[in-house]
Write a protein that holds these residues in place. Structure first.
Motif: not given
Length: 513
Positions: A123, A126, A140-141, A144, A147-148
Motif C-alpha cells: 500500500i 502504491s 491510489q486505490d 494498489h 499492484t495486487c
C-alpha cells in the motif's frame, strides 16, 4: 489504519520517541506495536525526525538485514506509517512503469513477514507510485489494485502450480471495471502481462542466504523463513498466497476424524491408490483445518507432515455427504481450489458440529474474491480467492456476501436462459456445463454464508462444542457479537483457484466411492 493495541500508563512523549527509536534500531518492533495512536497521530517533529533517521538506516541497511526492513514498514501503527512514508521517499518512480517500479523497489529489501504487514508495505508502495506518476492511473486505490493483480499474476505464471497459466486476455478481463469503476488501458495491461511473463518478480535476499545450497536458498526465498523452522503452509513466491500459519489463532473445534481424498485440485478425481481412509486428530484453528497424527497440544510445534496435511477452509463449503453410503457420519468438504475431501466423524452430532464450525469460519473470515469479473471472459475460469482474513466489519461482510449471492444468482439465470445448441461442439457443451456447475455451487455456498451471518457467526465460534451440536442443521451458527475482536487467522491460499478444471458436472456427476 489504527494502532493494534495501547501502551498502558502515562509517559512523556519525548521519552517515548527515544524508546521507539532505540528499540527500532535494535531491530525490535515490540514497542512500536504497543504505541498509542494518540501519541503519534499528530506527527510531532520529534516523531518525524526519529522516523526519518530509522528510514535512512533501513534504506542503507545500516545494522539491518534486508529481511528486517518489511517488518519495520508494515506494522499497524502511526510511527511505522511515518517510517514507511520516509523510506519510500528514497525511491523515485517518476516515468517508470508499474512493473519497473516494483522490480526497483524489491531490489532494496526482502518482502517477508506476516501477510497483513506485506500488504501494508505494498500500500505504501502504491501511494508513492501514484505520487510520482499522478497521470498514469486514476487513483491510489487503482494503483494498489493493479499492484495486487500483478503479484497474483506473477504467482500464476511462475508459481509451482499445475494446469493452464493465465492468458493475457484473462488477465485483462479479470480487471474490468476495477479502476475507479472504469477499465485500465489495455495497452498498459498487455505490457504489464508480457513483462511479468518474460521475467518474474523477485525480491532481494540477505547475503548469507545466497551462500546456501540452491534448494535451501529457494526455500528460504519463497518462504521467508529459516529453513529449519516451519512457519508457513505452502511455498509460493507471492505474499498474498504464501501465508504463514498463525500459532496464536483461536481453536474452534478439535477431535478425531477419518479422511478420504476424493478429488484433487480443480475437481480432478484422485487416483485410486491415494483414496484410502486415514485417521487424524483434527484441529480447526483459525481458518485452517490441521490434520495431525497425535492429539493437539498448544505448546507443541507442528511437524512438516502436519502442515502438509493441513487444509484451508477459506471460501470452502462443508455438507453431509449424501452420495456416500459406505460409512455413516460422513461430511464432504469442498475447498476454494475445488478439492473434495470426505471426513467421517464419530457420531451424527459430531459430524454436524464440524459442518457448522467449518462453514461458520468460512463465512465470517473469507475475504472477498479478487478480481471477480467471471462473466466477462470468453473461456470460463474461476476468480481468484485470496486466503487473507477479510478486513470488513461483520455488517460489511454480510453485505458483501449478499451482493455476491445476488450477482451469482443473476448470472446463473442468464447462463441458463441461453443453453448451447445441440449442434455445437462437445467442447462448448462441456464449457457450458462447467460454468453451470460452478455457478450453482457458488450460489449454494453464498446462501449458506448469508444465512450464517444473518443469524450470527462469531458467537458460535465462541460457544462450546456441545452447544454447537444442537444447532439447526440448515444453518451453521447463531448470533454474532460485533464487539468481539476479529481472529487473525492465517491460511494457505491454494495456488490453482483460477484454473480451468473438470469437476463433476450436474449431468455427469461422479458418485463418491
Amino acid at each position: 489504519m489504527s494502532s493494534s493495541c495501547c501502551l498502558s500508563g502515562c509517559c512523556n512523549a519525548g521519552v517515548k520517541t527515544t524508546l521507539l527509536e532505540a528499540h527500532s534500531e535494535m531491530g525490535s518492533t515490540e514497542i512500536l506495536e504497543k504505541e498509542t495512536p494518540e501519541s503519534l497521530s499528530n506527527g510531532t517533529s520529534s516523531n518525524i525526525e526519529a522516523a526519518k533517521r530509522l528510514a535512512k538506516r533501513l534504506y542503507q541497511l545500516d545494522r539491518f538485514k534486508r529481511s528486517d526492513v518489511a517488518k519495520h514498514l508494515g506494522k499497524n501503527n502511526e510511527f511505522s506509517k511515518l517510517v514507511a512514508e520516509e523510506y519510500l521517499k528514497f525511491f523515485d518512480f517518476t516515468g517508470m512503469t508499474l512493473d519497473q517500479s516494483l522490480r526497483y523497489f524489491f531490489k532494496a529489501f526482502s518482502l517477508v513477514g506476516e501477510t497483513q504487514e506485506r500488504e501494508r508495505v505494498l500500500i505504501h508502495f502504491s501511494n508513492r507510485y501514484f505520487y510520482c506518476n499522478p497521470d498514469t492511473i486514476a487513483s491510489q486505490d487503482g494503483v494498489h489494485c493493479l499492484t495486487c493483480a500483478t503479484m497474483l499474476l506473477n504467482t500464476d505464471l511462475h508459481g509451482h502450480n499445475i494446469g493452464k497459466k493465465m492468458t493475457c486476455q484473462e488477465f485483462i478481463a479479470n480487471l474490468q471495471g476495477v479502476n475507479e469503476g472504469g477499465d485500465f488501458s489495455k495497452d498498459l495491461l498487455k505490457a504489464l502481462y508480457n513483462s511479468i511473463k518474460n521475467e518474474k518478480l523477485e525480491w532481494a535476499v540477505d547475503d548469507e542466504e545466497k551462500k546456501k545450497s540452491p534448494s535451501e536458498g529457494t526455500d528460504e526465498k519463497a518462504n521467508g523463513t529459516h529453513p529449519k523452522t516451519i512457519s508457513r503452509i505452502g511455498s509460493t513466491t507471492n505474499p498474498f498466497l504464501d501465508i504463514p500459519h498463525d500459532p496464536n489463532a483461536a481453536v474452534y473445534k478439535s477431535g478425531f476424524l477419518a479422511r478420504k481424498i476424493h478429488a484433487d485440485m480443480d475437481g480432478k478425481k484422485t487416483p485410486r491408490g491415494r483414496r484410502g481412509w486415514k485417521t487424524f486428530y483434527a484441529v480447526l484453528k483459525g481458518t485452517v483445518l490441521y490434520l495431525q497424527k497425535d492429539e493437539y497440544k498448544p505448546e507443541k510445534a507442528l511437524s512438516e507432515e502436519d502442515l502438509k496435511n493441513a487444509v484451508s477452509v477459506h471460501h470452502a463449503l462443508a455438507s453431509k455427504a449424501t452420495d456416500y453410503e459406505k460409512k455413516p457420519n460422513v461430511l464432504k468438504l469442498k475447498t476454494a481450489d475445488w478439492r473434495v475431501l470426505l471426513f467421517q466423524a464419530q457420531s451424527p452430532e459430531e459430524m454436524q458440529g464440524w459442518i457448522n464450525k467449518i462453514n461458520c469460519v468460512a463465512a465470517v473470515f473469507s475475504a472477498p474474491p479478487f478480481p471477480a469479473a467471471i462473466g466477462s471472459q470468453k473461456k470460463f475460469s474461476r476468480p481468484l480467492l485470496p486466503a487473507t482474513t477479510t478486513k470488513l466489519s461483520q455488517e460489511e461482510q454480510l453485505k458483501s456476501h449478499e451482493s455476491k449471492l445476488k450477482q451469482i444468482t443473476t448470472e446463473l439465470a442468464e447462463h441458463r436462459s441461453y443453453p448451447p445448441d445441440k449442434k455445437v461442439k462437445a467442447k462448448e457443451i462441456d464449457e457450458y456445463k462447467l460454468k453451470d456447475h460452478y455457478l450453482e455451487f457458488e450460489k449454494t455456498r453464498y446462501e449458506m454464508y448469508v444465512s450464517i451471518l444473518k443469524e450470527g457467526g462469531k458467537e458460535l465460534l465462541r460457544n462450546s462444542e456441545g452447544e454447537a451440536a444442537g444447532l439447526k442443521k440448515s444453518h451453521s451458527s447463531p448470533s454474532l457479537n460485533p464487539d468481539s475482536s476479529p481472529v487473525t487467522a492465517k491460511v494457505k491460499r491454494n495456488v490453482s483457484e483460477r484454473k480451468d478444471h473438470r469437476p463433476e458436472t450436474p449431468s455427469v456427476k461422479q458418485k463418491v466411492t
